[in-house]
Write a protein that holds these residues in place. Structure first.
Motif, PDB file in Angstrom:
ATOM      1  N   UNK A  72      96.363  -8.972   7.981  1.00 46.02           N
ATOM      2  CA  UNK A  72      97.473  -8.273   7.325  1.00 46.02           C
ATOM      3  C   UNK A  72      98.442  -9.159   6.549  1.00 46.02           C
ATOM      4  N   UNK A  73      98.423 -10.491   6.703  1.00 48.15           N
ATOM      5  CA  UNK A  73      99.328 -11.321   5.902  1.00 48.15           C
ATOM      6  C   UNK A  73      98.752 -11.389   4.488  1.00 48.15           C
ATOM      7  N   UNK A  74      99.420 -10.757   3.558  1.00 48.47           N
ATOM      8  CA  UNK A  74      98.885 -10.450   2.230  1.00 48.47           C
ATOM      9  C   UNK A  74      98.515 -11.713   1.457  1.00 48.47           C
ATOM     10  N   UNK A  75      97.252 -11.764   1.001  1.00 45.93           N
ATOM     11  CA  UNK A  75      96.802 -13.000   0.355  1.00 45.93           C
ATOM     12  C   UNK A  75      96.291 -12.804  -1.072  1.00 45.93           C
ATOM     13  N   UNK A  76      96.732 -11.721  -1.719  1.00 44.55           N
ATOM     14  CA  UNK A  76      96.478 -11.603  -3.150  1.00 44.55           C
ATOM     15  C   UNK A  76      97.707 -12.013  -3.964  1.00 44.55           C
ATOM     16  N   UNK A  77      98.902 -11.837  -3.377  1.00 48.49           N
ATOM     17  CA  UNK A  77     100.126 -12.198  -4.073  1.00 48.49           C
ATOM     18  C   UNK A  77     101.024 -13.106  -3.235  1.00 48.49           C
ATOM     19  N   UNK A  78     101.322 -12.697  -1.998  1.00 48.77           N
ATOM     20  CA  UNK A  78     102.354 -13.400  -1.234  1.00 48.77           C
ATOM     21  C   UNK A  78     101.914 -14.803  -0.828  1.00 48.77           C
ATOM     22  N   UNK A  82     108.901 -13.443   5.743  1.00 45.92           N
ATOM     23  CA  UNK A  82     109.290 -12.038   5.773  1.00 45.92           C
ATOM     24  C   UNK A  82     108.066 -11.132   5.919  1.00 45.92           C
ATOM     25  N   UNK A  83     106.962 -11.525   5.302  1.00 46.82           N
ATOM     26  CA  UNK A  83     105.715 -10.764   5.444  1.00 46.82           C
ATOM     27  C   UNK A  83     105.229 -10.783   6.892  1.00 46.82           C
ATOM     28  N   UNK A  84     105.263 -11.938   7.519  1.00 50.35           N
ATOM     29  CA  UNK A  84     104.848 -12.036   8.925  1.00 50.35           C
ATOM     30  C   UNK A  84     105.762 -11.194   9.803  1.00 50.35           C
ATOM     31  N   UNK A  85     107.043 -11.296   9.556  1.00 54.27           N
ATOM     32  CA  UNK A  85     108.011 -10.526  10.352  1.00 54.27           C
ATOM     33  C   UNK A  85     107.753  -9.028  10.226  1.00 54.27           C
ATOM     34  N   UNK A  86     107.476  -8.556   9.010  1.00 54.83           N
ATOM     35  CA  UNK A  86     107.208  -7.131   8.797  1.00 54.83           C
ATOM     36  C   UNK A  86     105.925  -6.704   9.502  1.00 54.83           C
ATOM     37  N   UNK A  87     104.921  -7.552   9.488  1.00 53.57           N
ATOM     38  CA  UNK A  87     103.668  -7.232  10.178  1.00 53.57           C
ATOM     39  C   UNK A  87     103.870  -7.098  11.681  1.00 53.57           C
ATOM     40  N   UNK A  88     104.589  -8.045  12.255  1.00 52.02           N
ATOM     41  CA  UNK A  88     104.811  -8.011  13.705  1.00 52.02           C
ATOM     42  C   UNK A  88     105.635  -6.782  14.088  1.00 52.02           C
TER      43      UNK A  88
END
Length: 352
Positions: A293-299, A310-316
């Protein structure tokens, strides 16, 4: 908890002491990280990054044919299925593998399918598999690579493979049945030799594109539901868990797989319609473990370290609602991903 205990606790429906973090990367990223830490051992890298790595193990095929050289001087490796695979370099100082010869491309009859040189499931090196399990004894171990349609698309070009499912259905069923029975025996033999040293079995069939599924649910049910039910039941009968990978927008088929009993879904490409994090947690709740889930096309490739955090925090916060989430990149970390973004990912807070 150690890494194996942490992952197995989630799979058993228990709360782990912290959020587990896994890593998927290309060889180029692996080597970059090894060089950064000035070490040689991959397991030491996992320890330094505090990764709860799900270690991949497999039984190599013993009777592989010798590689061939094409008219341009490129080496083509022939895999156990008879597909010819070439390594191609790309502009980001990395490489990937592509299939260039398809052994069943010209097949038109079931007799031609039967006559193909299928791999013998007794001719995989299960002793080497056992040794791999022993080498990764401190980590959860996952048997790979179990697939139906992805292997199909290495036997016939993808356009023919897709058309077969709709037009040449008897031919498609014959090929799928062959693949299924070989994979089934491969799983059985692996557990006969390794027993409970195998914790998870990896099933992979990419059923999604960026915005829609490759095939309809109706065709998937007709061609793939029954063999996948049998494989999932087989793995569970051995006391192991099922990890299911599908890229893209494939929610309806993933929902079918959850109903069949898969234990982990990956990679959670939440930028795709139907795969949004809130939608997934509402649909599945605590029925499955989410992985990736940690976005790897842009982030990850183009964002900042703070955006990664912030992406990791939102996933958790979202996918970890029921304490059933393993944080990892959404597929492999690719060459060109900034090192500071990778380090930011693994330096994040790990509390539920």
């Amino acid at each position: 908890m150690d890494s194996r205990e942490r992952i197995l606790a989630l799979l058993a429906g228990k709360k782990s002491d912290q959020v587990p973090f896994d890593i998927w990367y290309t060889p180029e990223i692996r080597d970059q990280l090894l060089n950064y830490y000035k070490i040689d051992a991959e397991q030491e890298l996992w320890r330094l990054l505090k990764i709860d790595k799900i270690a991949w193990v497999n039984a190599p095929y013993i009777d592989l044919k010798a590689p061939i050289i094409d008219e341009r001087g490129h080496q083509i490796v022939i895999n156990e299925w008879g597909s010819g695979i070439r390594t191609v370099e790309h502009s980001s100082e990395g490489s990937y593998e592509e299939v260039v010869t398809y052994p069943l491309q010209a097949a038109e009859t079931i007799e031609e399918v039967e006559a193909h040189g299928w791999p013998n499931p007794d001719r995989f090196d299960y002793q080497a598999l056992l040794e791999s399990c022993q080498a990764y004894s401190n980590w959860p171990r996952m048997l790979d690579f179990i697939s139906l349609f992805e292997i199909y698309c290495k036997l016939r070009p993808m356009d023919l493979s897709l058309m077969d499912l709709y037009v040449e259905q008897d031919l498609a069923d014959a090929i799928i049945d062959k693949i299924f029975n070989i994979q089934k025996r491969y799983i059985e033999k692996s557990f006969e030799v390794c027993g409970d040293a195998i914790d998870i079995v990896y099933l992979s069939d990419d059923m999604g594109m960026q915005d829609r599924q490759l095939i309809s649910v109706e065709v998937w049910e007709e061609r793939f539901k029954k063999p996948y039910r049998e494989l999932i039941e087989l793995v569970h009968s051995k006391g192991a868990y099922v990890f299911y990978h599908s890229d893209g927008a494939a929610f309806p088929i993933i929902e079918q797989m959850v109903d069949l009993g898969i234990d982990i879904i990956n990679p959670i490409q939440h930028a795709c319609p139907g795969m949004e994090r809130k939608h997934l947690i509402e649909a599945f709740g605590s029925r499955v473990v989410f992985h990736g889930a940690v976005e790897n096309q842009q982030i990850l490739p183009f964002g900042t370290p703070e955006e990664v955090r912030q992406e990791v925090k939102a996933n958790i916060k979202t996918l970890g609602k029921y304490n059933r989430y393993i944080c990892a990149p959404c597929h492999n970390l690719q060459p060109g991903t900034p090192l500071e973004n990778i380090l930011a990912l693994y330096n994040c807070e790990r509390t539920w």
